[in-house]
Scaffold this motif. Sequence first.
Motif, PDB file in Angstrom:
ATOM      1  N   LYS A 228       0.816  -1.219   0.000  1.00 35.48           N
ATOM      2  CA  LYS A 228       0.000   0.000   0.000  1.00 35.48           C
ATOM      3  C   LYS A 228       0.847   1.266   0.000  1.00 35.48           C
ATOM      4  O   LYS A 228       0.336   2.347  -0.254  1.00 35.48           O
ATOM      5  CB  LYS A 228      -0.940   0.013   1.213  1.00 35.48           C
ATOM      6  N   THR A 229       2.135   1.142   0.300  1.00 38.28           N
ATOM      7  CA  THR A 229       3.014   2.311   0.303  1.00 38.28           C
ATOM      8  C   THR A 229       4.269   2.018  -0.503  1.00 38.28           C
ATOM      9  O   THR A 229       4.673   0.853  -0.658  1.00 38.28           O
ATOM     10  CB  THR A 229       3.425   2.701   1.741  1.00 38.28           C
ATOM     11  N   LEU A 230       4.892   3.092  -0.980  1.00 38.00           N
ATOM     12  CA  LEU A 230       6.116   2.946  -1.768  1.00 38.00           C
ATOM     13  C   LEU A 230       7.325   2.601  -0.895  1.00 38.00           C
ATOM     14  O   LEU A 230       8.279   2.003  -1.377  1.00 38.00           O
ATOM     15  CB  LEU A 230       6.403   4.248  -2.516  1.00 38.00           C
ATOM     16  N   ALA A 231       7.278   2.984   0.372  1.00 36.50           N
ATOM     17  CA  ALA A 231       8.453   2.846   1.235  1.00 36.50           C
ATOM     18  C   ALA A 231       8.970   1.409   1.283  1.00 36.50           C
ATOM     19  O   ALA A 231      10.167   1.160   1.139  1.00 36.50           O
ATOM     20  CB  ALA A 231       8.126   3.336   2.637  1.00 36.50           C
ATOM     21  N   GLU A 232       8.068   0.440   1.493  1.00 34.36           N
ATOM     22  CA  GLU A 232       8.509  -0.946   1.611  1.00 34.36           C
ATOM     23  C   GLU A 232       9.009  -1.483   0.283  1.00 34.36           C
ATOM     24  O   GLU A 232       9.997  -2.207   0.224  1.00 34.36           O
ATOM     25  CB  GLU A 232       7.351  -1.815   2.125  1.00 34.36           C
ATOM     26  N   VAL A 233       8.354  -1.123  -0.812  1.00 35.13           N
ATOM     27  CA  VAL A 233       8.796  -1.570  -2.135  1.00 35.13           C
ATOM     28  C   VAL A 233      10.186  -1.021  -2.430  1.00 35.13           C
ATOM     29  O   VAL A 233      11.051  -1.736  -2.937  1.00 35.13           O
ATOM     30  CB  VAL A 233       7.798  -1.119  -3.219  1.00 35.13           C
ATOM     31  N   GLN A 234      10.410   0.238  -2.114  1.00 39.56           N
ATOM     32  CA  GLN A 234      11.714   0.839  -2.362  1.00 39.56           C
ATOM     33  C   GLN A 234      12.788   0.169  -1.526  1.00 39.56           C
ATOM     34  O   GLN A 234      13.927   0.010  -1.969  1.00 39.56           O
ATOM     35  CB  GLN A 234      11.652   2.339  -2.075  1.00 39.56           C
ATOM     36  N   ARG A 235      12.448  -0.243  -0.310  1.00 37.92           N
ATOM     37  CA  ARG A 235      13.431  -0.946   0.521  1.00 37.92           C
ATOM     38  C   ARG A 235      13.753  -2.313  -0.063  1.00 37.92           C
ATOM     39  O   ARG A 235      14.891  -2.765  -0.037  1.00 37.92           O
ATOM     40  CB  ARG A 235      12.893  -1.101   1.951  1.00 37.92           C
ATOM     41  N   TYR A 236      12.732  -2.982  -0.608  1.00 43.20           N
ATOM     42  CA  TYR A 236      12.941  -4.287  -1.225  1.00 43.20           C
ATOM     43  C   TYR A 236      13.852  -4.197  -2.443  1.00 43.20           C
ATOM     44  O   TYR A 236      14.629  -5.106  -2.729  1.00 43.20           O
ATOM     45  CB  TYR A 236      11.596  -4.856  -1.691  1.00 43.20           C
ATOM     46  N   THR A 237      13.731  -3.134  -3.201  1.00 44.48           N
ATOM     47  CA  THR A 237      14.338  -3.079  -4.535  1.00 44.48           C
ATOM     48  C   THR A 237      15.484  -2.096  -4.656  1.00 44.48           C
ATOM     49  O   THR A 237      16.020  -1.933  -5.746  1.00 44.48           O
ATOM     50  CB  THR A 237      13.265  -2.704  -5.568  1.00 44.48           C
ATOM     51  N   GLN A 238      15.885  -1.446  -3.568  1.00 46.64           N
ATOM     52  CA  GLN A 238      16.855  -0.375  -3.682  1.00 46.64           C
ATOM     53  C   GLN A 238      18.183  -0.843  -4.292  1.00 46.64           C
ATOM     54  O   GLN A 238      18.799  -0.110  -5.079  1.00 46.64           O
ATOM     55  CB  GLN A 238      17.097   0.266  -2.320  1.00 46.64           C
ATOM     56  N   ALA A 239      18.629  -2.046  -3.941  1.00 41.87           N
ATOM     57  CA  ALA A 239      19.900  -2.535  -4.476  1.00 41.87           C
ATOM     58  C   ALA A 239      19.821  -2.708  -5.989  1.00 41.87           C
ATOM     59  O   ALA A 239      20.718  -2.296  -6.730  1.00 41.87           O
ATOM     60  CB  ALA A 239      20.278  -3.857  -3.816  1.00 41.87           C
ATOM     61  N   ALA A 240      18.727  -3.334  -6.461  1.00 41.03           N
ATOM     62  CA  ALA A 240      18.571  -3.562  -7.894  1.00 41.03           C
ATOM     63  C   ALA A 240      18.436  -2.242  -8.645  1.00 41.03           C
ATOM     64  O   ALA A 240      19.028  -2.042  -9.704  1.00 41.03           O
ATOM     65  CB  ALA A 240      17.345  -4.433  -8.151  1.00 41.03           C
ATOM     66  N   LEU A 241      17.656  -1.317  -8.105  1.00 46.97           N
ATOM     67  CA  LEU A 241      17.450  -0.033  -8.756  1.00 46.97           C
ATOM     68  C   LEU A 241      18.745   0.771  -8.791  1.00 46.97           C
ATOM     69  O   LEU A 241      19.052   1.428  -9.784  1.00 46.97           O
ATOM     70  CB  LEU A 241      16.363   0.749  -8.023  1.00 46.97           C
ATOM     71  N   ARG A 242      19.534   0.717  -7.712  1.00 51.70           N
ATOM     72  CA  ARG A 242      20.777   1.466  -7.661  1.00 51.70           C
ATOM     73  C   ARG A 242      21.753   0.962  -8.721  1.00 51.70           C
ATOM     74  O   ARG A 242      22.434   1.735  -9.391  1.00 51.70           O
ATOM     75  CB  ARG A 242      21.402   1.356  -6.273  1.00 51.70           C
TER      76      ARG A 242
END
Length: 375
Positions: A322-336
Motif C-alpha cells: 500500500k506504500t512505496l516505502a517498503e517496495v523501495q526498501r525491497y528493490t533499492q539494491a537492484a534499482l541502484r
Amino acid sequence: MKKKRTFPGASAYADRHGTRRWRYRKGGFSRELGTDYGSEEFVRRYEAAVQEHRTGRKAGAGTAQTVPGSINDLVASYYRTPEWRNLVELTKKTYKGVIEPFRLEHGTKLVVRMERRHVMAILGKKADTPAAANNLRKRLGQLFDHAIALDWIKFNPARLTKAYKIAGDGFHTWDETEIAGYFEEHEPGTMAHIAVTLMLYTGAARVDAVKLGWASIKATADGPRLQYTRQKTQKSNGVPVSIPIHPDLWKVIRDLPKDRPFLATAYGRGRTAAGLGNKMREWCDAAGLDECSAHGLRKACARRLAEAGATPHEIMAITGHKTLAEVQRYTQAALREGLADSAMQKLLARPNREQTVVNLAQWFANNSSNHMKGQ
C-alpha cells in the motif's frame, strides 16, 4: 440542608501536566477515576473503586484485578476499540504476541506515571534484538496514543524514543543462484516446487499464497489473471491484486486439482501460513539454503521486477503493497545498480570524453586561476 455528593470519596487534583484529574480516596485506599467527571468511564471506575474498597476485590474480577488507569486497564480498553476490532485475526495474534508479555510484566503500573525514560529502559532490555525492540516500540506507540484519546495522558512517551538501527535489510532476498539451486533439489510436480514457483511469480505472502486456487483465477480477453485481496489489508479497504499469469507459473498450476487450493496438503485440506512456513524451512534446508525463507521469495519477486525495469508503482501492483516505502526498501539494491549502469552509459556517450578526462586537472587549475584574477 447540606446537599448530598453524587460521588462520595471522589476528589480532584492536578497532575504533573496541570491537568485536573479525579480519584477515589478512603483512608489509605486510592484509585484513579480519570479526567471526565461524571462520564460513563468515570462512573464505571468509581463503582469499581467503591466495590474494591468495600470487599477488597474489584467488581466482576476473579483472582486477577485490574487497577483503573493501569497498563492492564489500557490494554483491555484498546482491545475494545474499532481500530483493534478492524484488524484481521492474524494481525491481532501478531500484535498480542508483543503486547501481552509487556502487559504481564508492567500491567499494574499506572499509565499516567509512564515517562520517556521508563519506555527507554523497557526497550533497552531488548537491545540485543533490535527488531523485537522496534516492534514493541510500535505497539507501545499505539497503546499510548489510545491513552491520549482517553485523556489519561498528554504526551506519548513511546513516540519520544528513537527506533533501534537494524543491520542488513531484514529477511534475506533469494538470488538467482539460490533459486536455481532450490529447483535442482526439488523437481517439477513436487509441492516444494509448486510453492516456490507460485510465490516467486506472484510475490504473495504466505498467508495469501495458501489460499490461492482456481477460484482466484479469472478469465479475461487478454488471458487468465490471478486475483485476490491481501488478507493483511482486507479490513482496511485493501485494493485487490490482479496479476497476469506468467507462462512459467501457468505450466506449474494448469493441471492442479480444481477443488482445492494450489498448496493444499496431501489430504486435500487447506494449508496454514505457519504450516507453509515450516515446510519451506524443511525444503530450503534440504537444498542447503539456510538463509532463504518464504518471505525472501516475496522480496525476490520484487527484485526481479526492479531488475526488469518495473517502476515502484508497477511493483506495488504485483505485490499488493500500500506504500512505496517498503517496495523501495525491497528493490533499492537492484534499482541502484541499474541507475549506475544508465549513468555510466551517459558518460560513455559524451563526445570528446578522452580529451575531457585528460584536461580535467588543467581545467580545474585554469578555473581556479581565473577565479583568483577576478578577486
